[in-house]
Design a protein around this motif. Structure first.
Motif, PDB file in Angstrom:
ATOM      1  N   LEU A  80       0.830  -1.206   0.000  1.00  0.00           N
ATOM      2  CA  LEU A  80       0.000   0.000   0.000  1.00  0.00           C
ATOM      3  C   LEU A  80       0.865   1.257   0.000  1.00  0.00           C
ATOM      4  O   LEU A  80       0.584   2.216  -0.737  1.00  0.00           O
ATOM      5  N   ASN A  81       1.910   1.259   0.820  1.00  0.00           N
ATOM      6  CA  ASN A  81       2.777   2.428   0.871  1.00  0.00           C
ATOM      7  C   ASN A  81       3.524   2.638  -0.438  1.00  0.00           C
ATOM      8  O   ASN A  81       3.810   3.778  -0.824  1.00  0.00           O
ATOM      9  N   ALA A  82       3.848   1.547  -1.130  1.00  0.00           N
ATOM     10  CA  ALA A  82       4.483   1.679  -2.441  1.00  0.00           C
ATOM     11  C   ALA A  82       3.558   2.395  -3.420  1.00  0.00           C
ATOM     12  O   ALA A  82       3.991   3.234  -4.209  1.00  0.00           O
ATOM     13  N   ARG A  83       2.263   2.086  -3.350  1.00  0.00           N
ATOM     14  CA  ARG A  83       1.310   2.696  -4.265  1.00  0.00           C
ATOM     15  C   ARG A  83       1.175   4.205  -4.046  1.00  0.00           C
ATOM     16  O   ARG A  83       0.906   4.958  -4.984  1.00  0.00           O
ATOM     17  N   ILE A  84       1.339   4.658  -2.809  1.00  0.00           N
ATOM     18  CA  ILE A  84       1.151   6.080  -2.513  1.00  0.00           C
ATOM     19  C   ILE A  84       2.478   6.735  -2.127  1.00  0.00           C
ATOM     20  O   ILE A  84       2.502   7.735  -1.412  1.00  0.00           O
ATOM     21  N   SER A  85       3.571   6.186  -2.641  1.00  0.00           N
ATOM     22  CA  SER A  85       4.895   6.667  -2.240  1.00  0.00           C
ATOM     23  C   SER A  85       5.096   8.143  -2.556  1.00  0.00           C
ATOM     24  O   SER A  85       5.645   8.894  -1.741  1.00  0.00           O
ATOM     25  N   LEU A  86       4.668   8.600  -3.729  1.00  0.00           N
ATOM     26  CA  LEU A  86       4.861  10.003  -4.083  1.00  0.00           C
ATOM     27  C   LEU A  86       4.013  10.906  -3.191  1.00  0.00           C
ATOM     28  O   LEU A  86       4.463  11.981  -2.770  1.00  0.00           O
ATOM     29  N   LEU A  87       2.799  10.477  -2.872  1.00  0.00           N
ATOM     30  CA  LEU A  87       1.950  11.263  -1.988  1.00  0.00           C
ATOM     31  C   LEU A  87       2.547  11.353  -0.593  1.00  0.00           C
ATOM     32  O   LEU A  87       2.487  12.395   0.069  1.00  0.00           O
ATOM     33  N   ARG A  88       3.126  10.259  -0.117  1.00  0.00           N
ATOM     34  CA  ARG A  88       3.773  10.275   1.197  1.00  0.00           C
ATOM     35  C   ARG A  88       4.957  11.230   1.192  1.00  0.00           C
ATOM     36  O   ARG A  88       5.203  11.942   2.168  1.00  0.00           O
ATOM     37  N   SER A  89       5.701  11.255   0.090  1.00  0.00           N
ATOM     38  CA  SER A  89       6.835  12.168  -0.010  1.00  0.00           C
ATOM     39  C   SER A  89       6.362  13.610   0.073  1.00  0.00           C
ATOM     40  O   SER A  89       6.956  14.439   0.764  1.00  0.00           O
ATOM     41  N   ARG A  90       5.278  13.925  -0.612  1.00  0.00           N
ATOM     42  CA  ARG A  90       4.761  15.288  -0.598  1.00  0.00           C
ATOM     43  C   ARG A  90       4.253  15.660   0.794  1.00  0.00           C
ATOM     44  O   ARG A  90       4.431  16.776   1.264  1.00  0.00           O
ATOM     45  N   SER A  91       3.620  14.710   1.455  1.00  0.00           N
ATOM     46  CA  SER A  91       3.105  14.981   2.798  1.00  0.00           C
ATOM     47  C   SER A  91       4.246  15.298   3.749  1.00  0.00           C
ATOM     48  O   SER A  91       4.215  16.280   4.487  1.00  0.00           O
ATOM     49  N   LEU A  92       5.298  14.464   3.732  1.00  0.00           N
ATOM     50  CA  LEU A  92       6.404  14.641   4.664  1.00  0.00           C
ATOM     51  C   LEU A  92       7.306  15.816   4.293  1.00  0.00           C
ATOM     52  O   LEU A  92       8.090  16.284   5.119  1.00  0.00           O
ATOM     53  N   ALA A  93       7.213  16.283   3.036  1.00  0.00           N
ATOM     54  CA  ALA A  93       8.005  17.445   2.631  1.00  0.00           C
ATOM     55  C   ALA A  93       7.421  18.743   3.178  1.00  0.00           C
ATOM     56  O   ALA A  93       8.101  19.766   3.224  1.00  0.00           O
ATOM     57  N   ASP A  94       6.164  18.702   3.622  1.00  0.00           N
ATOM     58  CA  ASP A  94       5.523  19.873   4.201  1.00  0.00           C
ATOM     59  C   ASP A  94       6.038  20.061   5.632  1.00  0.00           C
ATOM     60  O   ASP A  94       5.886  19.161   6.470  1.00  0.00           O
ATOM     61  N   ALA A 150      -2.128  12.317   7.729  1.00  0.00           N
ATOM     62  CA  ALA A 150      -1.264  12.283   6.545  1.00  0.00           C
ATOM     63  C   ALA A 150      -2.099  12.339   5.271  1.00  0.00           C
ATOM     64  O   ALA A 150      -1.738  13.012   4.303  1.00  0.00           O
ATOM     65  N   ALA A 151      -3.215  11.646   5.272  1.00  0.00           N
ATOM     66  CA  ALA A 151      -4.079  11.619   4.091  1.00  0.00           C
ATOM     67  C   ALA A 151      -4.625  13.003   3.778  1.00  0.00           C
ATOM     68  O   ALA A 151      -4.718  13.395   2.607  1.00  0.00           O
ATOM     69  N   ARG A 152      -4.999  13.742   4.816  1.00  0.00           N
ATOM     70  CA  ARG A 152      -5.567  15.078   4.578  1.00  0.00           C
ATOM     71  C   ARG A 152      -4.571  15.980   3.856  1.00  0.00           C
ATOM     72  O   ARG A 152      -4.940  16.746   2.967  1.00  0.00           O
ATOM     73  N   VAL A 153      -3.295  15.889   4.231  1.00  0.00           N
ATOM     74  CA  VAL A 153      -2.273  16.703   3.576  1.00  0.00           C
ATOM     75  C   VAL A 153      -1.961  16.163   2.185  1.00  0.00           C
ATOM     76  O   VAL A 153      -1.871  16.914   1.210  1.00  0.00           O
ATOM     77  N   ALA A 154      -1.804  14.857   2.068  1.00  0.00           N
ATOM     78  CA  ALA A 154      -1.415  14.257   0.791  1.00  0.00           C
ATOM     79  C   ALA A 154      -2.486  14.411  -0.275  1.00  0.00           C
ATOM     80  O   ALA A 154      -2.175  14.548  -1.462  1.00  0.00           O
ATOM     81  N   LEU A 155      -3.751  14.396   0.132  1.00  0.00           N
ATOM     82  CA  LEU A 155      -4.834  14.460  -0.846  1.00  0.00           C
ATOM     83  C   LEU A 155      -5.267  15.888  -1.153  1.00  0.00           C
ATOM     84  O   LEU A 155      -6.217  16.093  -1.898  1.00  0.00           O
ATOM     85  N   ASP A 156      -4.546  16.863  -0.600  1.00  0.00           N
ATOM     86  CA  ASP A 156      -4.822  18.255  -0.917  1.00  0.00           C
ATOM     87  C   ASP A 156      -3.534  18.914  -1.392  1.00  0.00           C
ATOM     88  O   ASP A 156      -3.080  19.916  -0.815  1.00  0.00           O
TER      89      ASP A 156
END
Length: 243
Positions: free
Chosen positions: A172-186, A223-229
């Protein structure tokens, strides 16, 4: 003398297959990690078609090893096959929402099971993983942080004695890896994430299963709230995300 058991080849007969070649597993693993990092950081953006000849030349690997690595990434859902070959997967908003929802349930379950099942060695391993994660939050790069979080959650799953959850979370984390990167970059999310992990670890060490499960689920939801916006140039293939 009795005949060999049914289904077994006669003694001394050939199985009709050739020798097994030596696997280039270390190189393939390194190549998979490199390609995964390129996707996570957006250097291989969603939707980009992969040209094997160009990748082989740039990465200095054989086409055989490259194809093995690409197949592994395709199984993980990071790449998709199309009429013109493989390309980096484009994740729809609905798919991302479902992945985060499933991940929240799995992490909550794993946290609860850790409280029920972890022995002293598992608690010590989790403490060490937490120390490293806190260090990387302070001084590490984004790729280091993703790797440290991966190690933290694998340690959590090991202590929960739930390798099934660990395998599913990896995928699952592999599928959303780019979104996780964007979330943690904030920066704000990074700081909040660190505090959420600290609270989760405290609940785990206290073996407070209800609190640990709730904190794990809240961590994923935040994390989802940040990644999905994300900003307008996001990789989600959904017109709503560009409005």
């Amino acid at each position: 003398m009795s005949a060999p058991p049914t289904g077994s080849p006669p003694t001394g007969s050939s199985l009709g297959i050739g020798p097994i070649g030596q696997e280039s597993a270390p190189l393939r693993r390194k190549l998979v990690a490199t390609l995964r990092q390129l996707i996570e950081t957006g250097r291989l953006p969603a939707g980009q078609r992969l040209i094997e000849k160009e990748l082989c030349a740039e990465l200095a690997v054989s086409r055989t090893v490259l194809r093995e690595a690409l197949r592994e990434l395709e199984v993980d859902g990071l790449l998709v096959a199309g009429a013109r070959g493989l390309s980096v997967a484009v994740l729809s908003r609905a798919e991302a929402e479902n992945i985060y929802a499933v991940r929240a349930v799995l992490e909550g379950l794993t946290a609860r099971q850790f409280c029920e099942r972890a022995d002293e060695a598992a608690l010590a391993a989790l403490a060490a993983a937490h120390v490293e994660l806190r260090r990387v939050y302070e001084v590490g790069s984004l790729s280091d942080l993703l790797a440290a979080k991966l190690d933290f959650y694998r340690t959590l799953c090991a202590g929960a004695a739930n390798p099934v959850a660990g395998d599913l979370l990896d995928r699952l984390n592999a599928r959303i890896s780019l979104l996780r990167s964007r979330s943690l970059a904030d920066p704000a999310r990074k700081s909040a994430s660190r505090s959420e992990i600290d609270a989760l670890v405290d609940a785990l060490h206290r073996r407070d299963g209800d609190r640990a499960a709730a904190l794990a689920e809240r961590h994923v939801a935040a994390a989802a709230r940040v990644a999905l916006d994300p900003p307008p140039s996001n990789p989600l293939n959904d017109p709503e995300t560009h409005q």
